[in-house]
Design an enzyme around this catalytic site. Structure first.
Site, PDB file in Angstrom:
ATOM      1  N   ASP A  96       0.785  -1.235   0.000  1.00  9.23           N
ATOM      2  CA  ASP A  96       0.000   0.000   0.000  1.00  9.23           C
ATOM      3  C   ASP A  96       0.818   1.286   0.000  1.00  9.23           C
ATOM      4  OD1 ASP A  96       1.112  -0.029   2.510  1.00  9.23           O
ATOM      5  OD2 ASP A  96      -0.724  -0.649   3.533  1.00  9.23           O
ATOM      6  N   GLU A 118       0.040  -9.044  -1.251  1.00  6.99           N
ATOM      7  CA  GLU A 118      -0.595  -8.480  -0.049  1.00  6.99           C
ATOM      8  C   GLU A 118      -1.825  -7.642  -0.437  1.00  6.99           C
ATOM      9  OE1 GLU A 118       0.825  -5.481   3.136  1.00  6.99           O
ATOM     10  OE2 GLU A 118       1.812  -7.323   3.729  1.00  6.99           O
ATOM     11  N   GLU A 132      -2.352   5.080   2.850  1.00  7.58           N
ATOM     12  CA  GLU A 132      -2.243   3.673   2.452  1.00  7.58           C
ATOM     13  C   GLU A 132      -3.586   3.021   2.101  1.00  7.58           C
ATOM     14  OE1 GLU A 132      -0.698   5.033   5.046  1.00  7.58           O
ATOM     15  OE2 GLU A 132       1.445   4.705   4.721  1.00  7.58           O
ATOM     16  N   HIS A 205       6.118   5.499  12.831  1.00  6.56           N
ATOM     17  CA  HIS A 205       6.424   6.328  11.655  1.00  6.56           C
ATOM     18  C   HIS A 205       5.213   6.833  10.891  1.00  6.56           C
ATOM     19  CE1 HIS A 205       5.265   3.526   8.440  1.00  6.56           C
ATOM     20  NE2 HIS A 205       5.630   2.578   9.268  1.00  6.56           N
ATOM     21  N   ARG A 207       2.307   8.453   8.863  1.00  4.83           N
ATOM     22  CA  ARG A 207       2.091   9.867   8.498  1.00  4.83           C
ATOM     23  C   ARG A 207       0.995  10.514   9.324  1.00  4.83           C
ATOM     24  NH1 ARG A 207       4.862   9.602   3.862  1.00  4.83           N
ATOM     25  NH2 ARG A 207       5.399  11.593   2.916  1.00  4.83           N
ATOM     26  N   HIS A 238      12.967   5.522  13.002  1.00  2.56           N
ATOM     27  CA  HIS A 238      12.831   5.708  11.548  1.00  2.56           C
ATOM     28  C   HIS A 238      13.642   6.930  11.129  1.00  2.56           C
ATOM     29  CE1 HIS A 238      10.803   6.588   7.741  1.00  2.56           C
ATOM     30  NE2 HIS A 238      10.175   5.424   7.813  1.00  2.56           N
TER      31      HIS A 238
END
Ligand code: UD1
Ligand code: UDP
Length: 390
Positions: A96, A118, A132, A205, A207, A238
């Site tokens: 994604d 996936e 995503e 991490h 967004r 990250h």
């Protein structure tokens, strides 16, 4: 020979596509090529090094603090001529990410068949995870092959009108990767530092969590760590500078936590498998930890991986400081609560997803992954120390 372009442009994509690339490379029927947009750089090559592989093509698009326009725009403009020149029979994209979306779109424009590894994961909330959820739905629309990791992801696709004969339930390829990373004799200096304390493993991490939510997450974690003597946390941060700034601001100076650079996939899987508890907003870690029976507090409002919630190993705690603080504390202090979550049930795969995908692409018969069947048979524990293919 079938020319297959496998796209893997971020750390988790490479972890999950590397075993598939190696499987295809082992079969004379395929001519596999590895392609990266370069959305990630250091974190991508860290995985490549571990698997001893290297992209055949890299668009090298990454820049610091990139936004979604940067990523999508530069991929679309750079991929067109290259895809035309390579002229693959099929392009496999994963999951994604915005790289997967942009490449699937480019293939659609060029009418190149797409296989989605996936496929079918859903929250049905277009803003969570962002972007995503949109990315994976859009990739599924343009895919000719949908490799769904679980029955649940297959059912999502069927409900959306995808034809049954284009969907294959394979298990998640991350379990294939884990079969070759987790070792019973693994050691690391950070694990020596943890010693006999309980290890808490942390990553973050997403967004939609950048900014205030992330500060709340870190504050809750720090309070709990400082209130408990027998726990120590390791947090590989990250490389996103926004994440690093928040982590440093909230967690620096706390003696109970080590903030370290991103670790390699071998280290990461071995750390997870030795953890008492994991706190994360990551997608992949929600699939990995249930395989070791390590409970996960998912610091998000939604999850596309409800299988782990049903299995009991994942719990959604959102990003509210009070909720994270209370749930984390309870799991450290209440053994019964903890044991309810700590079960060795693995709903995500048996480590043979890549063989299934390769068989399907070769036109051979395949046996679908069926978590319920295997669970009934007692095949739920994670196989450690499988002979290393890498
Ligand atoms: C991306 C994916 C997300 C996936 C995650 C895995 C999108 C929109 N997001 O998010 O779905 O879960 O990867 O980690 O596709 N950076 C480096 N070096 C690296 C990687 C990143 O310095 O090797 C820094 C750069 O400053 C970059 C920033 O991190 O601008 C953010 O990277 P980006 O790929 O945009 O977002 P992720 O949060 O990594
Ligand atoms: N991971 C890693 N090193 C780290 C942190 C994570 O190798 O320092 C691995 C982890 O085992 C998992 C994957 O990276 O396989 C998850 O990546 P990430 O959380 O970045 O992305 P997501 O899964 O959320 O897309």
């Amino acid at each position: 020979m079938k020319k297959i372009l496998l796209c893997a442009s971020t750390r988790p994509e490479m972890i999950k596509m590397a075993p598939l690339y190696l499987e295809l490379k082992n079969r004379s029927y395929f001519d596999p090529l590895l392609f990266s947009t370069g959305q990630h750089k250091e974190m991508l090559y860290q995985v490549c090094e571990a698997f001893h592989i290297k992209p055949d093509f890299d668009l090298e698009i990454m820049k610091e603090r990139q936004d979604l326009f940067d990523i999508t725009g530069s991929i679309l403009s750079k991929a067109k001529e290259l895809l035309k020149a390579i002229h693959p029979d099929i392009v496999l994209v994963h999951g994604d990410t915005t790289s997967s979306l942009a490449l699937a779109l480019a293939c659609f424009y060029l009418q190149i068949p797409v296989g989605h590894v996936e496929a079918g994961l859903r929250t049905y909330n277009i803003y969570s995870p962002f972007p995503e959820e949109f990315n994976r739905q859009a990739v599924d629309i343009v895919s000719q092959y949908s490799f769904a990791p679980t029955e649940l992801s297959r059912d999502n696709l069927l409900r959306e009108g995808k034809k049954a004969e284009t969907i294959y339930v394979t298990g998640n390829t991350v379990i294939d990767a884990m079969r070759h990373t987790v070792r019973s004799n693994y050691t690391h200096s950070e694990l020596d530092w943890v010693g006999s304390n309980r290890l808490i493993f942390i990553t973050a991490h997403r967004r939609e969590n950048l900014g205030i939510p992330m500060h709340h997450m870190f504050r809750a974690i720090r309070r709990v760590l400082e209130e408990h003597d027998d726990v120590k946390a390791v947090y590989p941060i990250h490389l996103n500078p926004v994440v690093r700034e928040a982590a440093e601001e909230e967690l620096e100076g706390c003696e109970k936590i080590h903030l370290i650079e991103p670790i390699g996939v071998f280290d990461c899987h071995n750390f997870e498998s030795r953890s008492y508890l994991c706190l994360t907003d990551s997608g992949g870690i929600q699939e990995e930890c249930p395989s070791y029976g390590v409970p996960v507090l998912v610091m998000r409002d939604t999850t596309e991986r409800p299988e782990g919630i049903d299995a009991g190993t994942l719990r959604l705690v959102g990003t509210d400081e009070k909720t994270i603080y209370e749930t984390f504390t309870k799991l450290l202090e209440n053994k019964e609560e903890y044991e309810k979550m700590s079960k060795s049930i693995n709903p995500y795969g048996d480590g043979h997803a890549c063989e299934r995908i390769a068989d399907i692409l070769e036109g051979k018969e395949y046996q679908a992954w069926d978590s319920k069947y295997l669970a009934c048979k007692g095949v739920v524990n994670f196989p450690m120390d499988v002979p290393n293919i890498i």
